[in-house]
Design a protein around this motif. Sequence first.
Motif, PDB file in Angstrom:
ATOM      1  N   PHE A 120      -8.832  49.884  27.980  1.00 34.76           N
ATOM      2  CA  PHE A 120      -9.638  50.343  29.102  1.00 34.76           C
ATOM      3  C   PHE A 120      -9.943  51.830  28.938  1.00 34.76           C
ATOM      4  O   PHE A 120      -9.104  52.598  28.450  1.00 34.76           O
ATOM      5  N   LEU A 121     -11.118  52.239  29.369  1.00 34.55           N
ATOM      6  CA  LEU A 121     -11.525  53.633  29.204  1.00 34.55           C
ATOM      7  C   LEU A 121     -10.879  54.520  30.261  1.00 34.55           C
ATOM      8  O   LEU A 121     -10.985  54.244  31.453  1.00 34.55           O
ATOM      9  N   ASP A 148     -14.150  47.117  32.545  1.00 30.46           N
ATOM     10  CA  ASP A 148     -12.846  46.666  32.047  1.00 30.46           C
ATOM     11  C   ASP A 148     -12.977  45.345  31.297  1.00 30.46           C
ATOM     12  O   ASP A 148     -12.360  45.146  30.245  1.00 30.46           O
ATOM     13  N   PHE A 149     -13.758  44.435  31.854  1.00 30.07           N
ATOM     14  CA  PHE A 149     -13.918  43.127  31.218  1.00 30.07           C
ATOM     15  C   PHE A 149     -14.693  43.237  29.905  1.00 30.07           C
ATOM     16  O   PHE A 149     -14.425  42.494  28.956  1.00 30.07           O
ATOM     17  N   LEU A 150     -15.646  44.168  29.833  1.00 32.10           N
ATOM     18  CA  LEU A 150     -16.345  44.382  28.574  1.00 32.10           C
ATOM     19  C   LEU A 150     -15.389  44.945  27.528  1.00 32.10           C
ATOM     20  O   LEU A 150     -15.405  44.524  26.361  1.00 32.10           O
ATOM     21  N   CYS A 151     -14.539  45.884  27.925  1.00 28.19           N
ATOM     22  CA  CYS A 151     -13.555  46.451  26.998  1.00 28.19           C
ATOM     23  C   CYS A 151     -12.638  45.354  26.455  1.00 28.19           C
ATOM     24  O   CYS A 151     -12.334  45.317  25.253  1.00 28.19           O
ATOM     25  N   THR A 152     -12.194  44.464  27.322  1.00 32.19           N
ATOM     26  CA  THR A 152     -11.329  43.367  26.884  1.00 32.19           C
ATOM     27  C   THR A 152     -12.055  42.474  25.895  1.00 32.19           C
ATOM     28  O   THR A 152     -11.492  42.060  24.872  1.00 32.19           O
ATOM     29  N   ALA A 153     -13.322  42.184  26.174  1.00 35.14           N
ATOM     30  CA  ALA A 153     -14.102  41.339  25.269  1.00 35.14           C
ATOM     31  C   ALA A 153     -14.300  42.004  23.912  1.00 35.14           C
ATOM     32  O   ALA A 153     -14.381  41.336  22.882  1.00 35.14           O
TER      33      ALA A 153
END
Length: 310
Positions: A29-30, A19-24
């Motif tokens: 969110f996947l 989730d944090f990678l998606c935000t970055a």
Amino acid sequence: MTFFHEPTDRYSDGRDMLDFLCTALKIDFLPPHLTRSSQCANENFAVAGATANNNAELESIANVTSLTEDTLEVQLSWFRNDLQGHDLSKALVYFGEIGGNDYNYALGAMRPANEVQALLPAVVEKIHNALQTILESGVKKVVVQGQFPMGCIAIYLRLFNNTDQLDSNGCVSSVMEISNQHNRMLRDVIGHVQEIHPDVDIVFFDTTEAYLHILTNPSIYNFNNVRDPCYTGGLELLALANAGNTGGSPSAALPPHNINRTSCSNPENYIGWDGIHLTDAMYGAMMKLFLTDARFTSPFPNFLTPCTNH
């Protein structure tokens, strides 16, 4: 309770690493594989409790079984089916922590050290084959996440309390050796795969080193409890789930109505959520280290560096 404020099937009080990678990356969110909106959309193939080895292999090596039959190979089959015929040359695959559950089932069942160790080559071979499958599908950018420092996790600090030696970080030495050896073998696999596919960018997130850095510098990250889980009932649920591997039965272990259903009120100050998974705060702190600090990511800088928002 921390971010979504409703059940989301995540083992955390909020977001997880992906989730944090998606935000970055400034993307949504996947969604889980089974709820995807189309066959070419972003999706998450992860399954709770999934293993690298199937049940027949787990029984043969360590005399344990998994809670789910959706192994790594099953997840790969979904990947192949959903993305067949699509151009994946610009896709990013996040290859999360794989194999931890293979070891968790064996360690939780108190299997002998040699049986747990015997899982290592089988797990790493599965990972090797999976990476090859992903790259042969045309993917050019992959992030591989290493194993957590398992000996530092609350469930093993309690399970092996007063029976195993602790290392300088206060983690169970014998369990740490499992995750450390896994990471050494995983790095070798990545190096081998990179040699075969020189046109592919593979980034390694050193989960153990990032975790240990935070563990030894907790105040920097606003953590004041680095050992106990925020939700202690998680340990009871894990014992209940693993009852079959320890020779008991779920009904004889801990009746569900007796399990603690409350958590601490300040998970932002805890590293651990339920005794084996981490809090929203810890996942966020680790992902920030992966995206900004060369000590925990190799190579660095990498293809993520210019396109992530920290």
